[in-house]
Design a protein around this motif. Structure first.
Motif, short mmCIF file in Angstrom:
data_model
loop_
_atom_site.label_atom_id
_atom_site.label_comp_id
_atom_site.label_asym_id
_atom_site.label_seq_id
_atom_site.Cartn_x
_atom_site.Cartn_y
_atom_site.Cartn_z
N ALA A 1 0.83 -1.21 0.00
CA ALA A 1 0.00 0.00 0.00
C ALA A 1 0.86 1.26 0.00
N VAL A 2 1.92 1.26 0.84
CA VAL A 2 2.80 2.43 0.92
C VAL A 2 3.50 2.66 -0.41
N LEU A 3 4.04 1.59 -1.01
CA LEU A 3 4.74 1.72 -2.29
C LEU A 3 3.78 2.17 -3.39
N THR A 4 2.54 1.72 -3.32
CA THR A 4 1.55 2.13 -4.32
C THR A 4 1.25 3.61 -4.21
N TYR A 5 1.07 4.09 -2.98
CA TYR A 5 0.83 5.52 -2.78
C TYR A 5 2.03 6.34 -3.23
N ILE A 6 3.23 5.86 -2.95
CA ILE A 6 4.43 6.57 -3.40
C ILE A 6 4.48 6.61 -4.93
N SER A 7 4.10 5.49 -5.57
CA SER A 7 4.08 5.45 -7.04
C SER A 7 3.14 6.50 -7.60
N TYR A 8 1.94 6.58 -7.02
CA TYR A 8 0.98 7.57 -7.50
C TYR A 8 1.45 9.00 -7.19
N ALA A 9 2.14 9.18 -6.07
CA ALA A 9 2.66 10.51 -5.74
C ALA A 9 3.69 10.96 -6.76
N VAL A 10 4.59 10.03 -7.14
CA VAL A 10 5.60 10.36 -8.14
C VAL A 10 4.95 10.63 -9.50
N LEU A 11 3.98 9.78 -9.89
CA LEU A 11 3.28 9.99 -11.16
C LEU A 11 2.54 11.31 -11.17
N THR A 12 1.92 11.65 -10.05
CA THR A 12 1.19 12.92 -9.97
C THR A 12 2.13 14.11 -10.06
N LEU A 13 3.26 14.02 -9.36
CA LEU A 13 4.24 15.10 -9.39
C LEU A 13 4.74 15.35 -10.81
N PHE A 14 5.12 14.29 -11.49
CA PHE A 14 5.61 14.44 -12.85
C PHE A 14 4.47 14.83 -13.80
N GLY A 15 3.25 14.40 -13.48
CA GLY A 15 2.11 14.81 -14.29
C GLY A 15 1.88 16.30 -14.26
N PHE A 16 1.97 16.89 -13.05
CA PHE A 16 1.82 18.34 -12.93
C PHE A 16 2.97 19.07 -13.63
N LEU A 17 4.16 18.48 -13.55
CA LEU A 17 5.30 19.08 -14.23
C LEU A 17 5.09 19.07 -15.75
N ARG A 18 4.60 17.92 -16.27
CA ARG A 18 4.34 17.84 -17.71
C ARG A 18 3.23 18.80 -18.13
N ASP A 19 2.18 18.93 -17.30
CA ASP A 19 1.10 19.88 -17.61
C ASP A 19 1.61 21.32 -17.63
N PHE A 20 2.52 21.61 -16.68
CA PHE A 20 3.10 22.96 -16.65
C PHE A 20 3.91 23.22 -17.92
N MET A 21 4.67 22.21 -18.34
CA MET A 21 5.49 22.34 -19.55
C MET A 21 4.62 22.47 -20.80
N PHE B 1 -9.81 14.99 -12.12
CA PHE B 1 -8.68 14.10 -11.85
C PHE B 1 -8.62 12.97 -12.86
N GLU B 2 -9.80 12.50 -13.32
CA GLU B 2 -9.83 11.43 -14.31
C GLU B 2 -9.12 11.85 -15.59
N SER B 3 -9.32 13.09 -16.02
CA SER B 3 -8.66 13.59 -17.22
C SER B 3 -7.16 13.71 -16.99
N PHE B 4 -6.77 14.20 -15.82
CA PHE B 4 -5.35 14.28 -15.47
C PHE B 4 -4.73 12.89 -15.47
N TYR B 5 -5.45 11.93 -14.89
CA TYR B 5 -4.97 10.55 -14.82
C TYR B 5 -4.82 9.97 -16.23
N THR B 6 -5.78 10.25 -17.09
CA THR B 6 -5.73 9.73 -18.46
C THR B 6 -4.52 10.28 -19.21
N ARG B 7 -4.27 11.57 -19.08
CA ARG B 7 -3.16 12.21 -19.80
C ARG B 7 -1.79 11.70 -19.34
N ASN B 8 -1.67 11.44 -18.05
CA ASN B 8 -0.33 11.23 -17.50
C ASN B 8 -0.04 9.81 -17.02
N VAL B 9 -1.06 8.99 -16.85
CA VAL B 9 -0.84 7.63 -16.38
C VAL B 9 -1.38 6.61 -17.38
#
Length: 540
Positions: free
Chosen positions: A72-92, A119-127
């Motif tokens: 569970a912890v590793l899964t949450y960390i995975s989503y945190a990293v994906l979300t962080l890079f997702g926001f970075l890609r959206d900013f770019m 969030f579903e659209s964000f998830y679709t674009r980046n994950v």
């Protein structure tokens, strides 16, 4: 931990509670299932004693092992990293540094409410886009025990997918709902379907209430009603619409719906369209359902406190993402106690559960007439399309007159009707259908027990043909699907939003058409791949 107190049928039945490494198992003569996917109560083994003497006592076991803390912890960390890079890609993308290839707001609409801000659209674009090649794979053959799959390559981080011209031949199909193996291009089903096209044509081009009502439509409804053991039946051309378009015909404002928290999207949509008040109860938890029923009856409607016009309990026979089977005797007991109605969706259970394939009513030895609305589809066990609703004749006639699916939708194609009719005849044949049902049960247990013994976390009931194996981390979905395909096995991986965020899984659908060698080969391939991806989370 969950409350282990259970409601009995009589005072002479004994209860035994056992706990093993975080997995709870409850055993008694007649009780509800407390296990659900959030881990509050994990792993239930329940003996259900049948009401009728003609049915034997059944060992009824379901397992929902708690998610390991590390996973569970590793899964949450995975989503945190994906979300962080997702926001970075959206900013770019916003600054025109990165190319925007997905759906985005038009320049002249920038001052309006955004369409793609969820969030579903964000998830679709980046994950989702990164593993898109694992979904919607085009097949080039009949979806039988084996299937041919067109190979594709993913470019531009998944935004572009091209066909390579290569075809994966004779891949073992572990993803289709072909439970009894009737999805085939040879044999009596396909031969009869071809003959029906010669007689009636490919389509009807009208609704049932106009000039699209053929004699084989009425024959199908009579056959299905006899098969289910109900007075009457009404068939529809689409399974999803059978739920979403007919629930609004049964309840409206002033009515109350109790819906299982894991019900299918078609049921959820039907509840929303109805205008009735909808309240959700914990999955397969009869204690929670009874408490909410009691409170609703005492409190009445909001503000006015008038009695509810009607109370409808909506459940599924087999849950397609969890592989669990509804505790139907418990639901019916509460229905009678509180004068409610029961709507049973047997999309995944009809044909696949019960000695002769008559679904969960036969599985538990329950009188079909105790279920007010019996719904099912022809898209799984019957290898066809469409759905049905069965019940009392006055109920069916009400739907025939008021349902949008009969008024506006085109009638079921004759070839599809004939496919179902032939399947119905074969299912009742001891030398064909009964053998398929028995083989399906054997295959389901073989595969499920093989996964459990290997150390995987597997959800659901031992008798369910749906076998979900937990993967948890989103980064493992793509590699697992791709590597299994290279090894000759087609699988379905499932993640958010079809499952909770941290409960990604692979869902295997077992068929009577599978041979023992194919299933053992799949177990070996899964076991080999699990050593690389570290998928063995079970502590039992």
């Amino acid at each position: 931990m969950c409350d282990t107190e259970m409601r009995h049928r009589n005072g002479n039945e004994k209860i035994s509670d056992t706990k093993s490494n975080g997995t709870y198992k409850h055993t008694n003569g007649y009780s509800h299932l407390n296990g659900h996917m959030n881990g509050d109560c994990n792993g239930n083994a329940i003996n259900i004693k049948q009401d009728t003497t003609k049915h034997e006592t059944k060992q009824f076991q379901e397992t929902f092992e708690a998610t390991p803390i590390l996973a569970a912890v590793l899964t949450y960390i995975s989503y945190a990293v994906l979300t962080l890079f997702g926001f970075l890609r959206d900013f770019m993308r916003l600054r025109k540094i990165d190319k925007t290839l997905g759906a985005c707001e038009a320049e002249d609409m920038k001052d309006f409410v955004p369409l793609y801000a969820s969030f579903e659209s964000f998830y679709t674009r980046n994950v989702y886009i990164r593993i898109r090649d694992c979904f919607n794979r085009p097949i080039c053959s009949v979806p039988g025990a084996t299937v041919d799959i067109a190979d594709r390559e993913s470019l531009e981080s998944g935004w572009t997918i091209n066909y390579t011209g290569r075809v994966h031949k004779d891949v073992v199909n572990l993803g289709s709902y072909n439970y009894l193996g009737f999805a085939e291009k040879t044999g009596p089903c396909s031969e009869d379907a071809i003959e029906s096209v010669k007689q009636y044509g490919a389509g009807v081009c009208s609704s049932r209430q106009e000039i699209g009502n053929l004699d084989i439509h009425e024959e199908l409804e009579e056959v299905v009603a006899n098969y289910l053991g109900v007075e009457s039946c009404l068939a529809f051309g689409m399974g999803f619409a059978t739920n979403s378009m007919n629930i609004p015909c049964l309840v409206d404002k002033g009515c109350l719906i109790f819906s299982d928290e894991l019900n299918h999207a078609s049921l959820v949509l039907g509840c929303r369209l109805s205008g009735a008040t909808t309240r959700v109860f914990k999955h397969n938890n009869m204690e929670d359902l009874e408490q909410k029923l009691r409170n609703a009856i005492v409190s009445g409607q909001p503000r006015t406190h008038r009695p509810w016009k009607k109370i409808l309990i909506i459940v599924e026979g087999v849950y397609s993402m969890e592989g669990s089977i509804i505790n139907l005797p418990g639901v019916i007991k509460l229905k009678k106690k509180y004068s409610a109605y029961v709507y049973l969706d047997e999309a995944h259970s009809i044909g696949a559960i019960g000695k002769s394939g008559r679904g969960v009513t036969e599985y538990f030895g329950v009188d079909p007439n105790d279920v007010d609305i019996m719904m099912g589809t022809f898209t799984k066990s019957f290898g066809a399309a469409g759905g049905y609703i069965g019940g009392r004749r006055d109920l069916v006639e009400h739907l025939r007159k008021h349902s949008h699916s009969t008024s506006y939708a085109t009638s079921m194609a004759p070839a599809v009707v004939q496919q179902i009719l032939t399947c119905m005849k074969l299912i009742d044949d001891p030398n064909d259908g009964h053998k398929r049902i028995k083989k399906l049960a054997e295959n389901s247990r073989l595969f499920r027990q093989g996964l459990k013994k290997a150390g995987f976390i597997v959800y659901g009931n031992d008798d369910s043909p749906v076998v979900p194996m937990m993967i948890y981390m989103p980064g493992k979905l793509g590699p697992f699907s791709r590597e299994m395909l290279e090894r000759g096995f087609a699988v379905v991986v499932v993640g958010f939003p079809a499952t909770p965020l941290v409960e990604s899984r692979v869902r295997f659908c077992i068929s009577a058409a599978h041979s023992e060698e194919q299933l053992k080969g799949a177990l070996q391939a899964i076991n080999d791949l699990a050593e690389v991806l570290k998928l063995k989370y079970s502590r039992t």
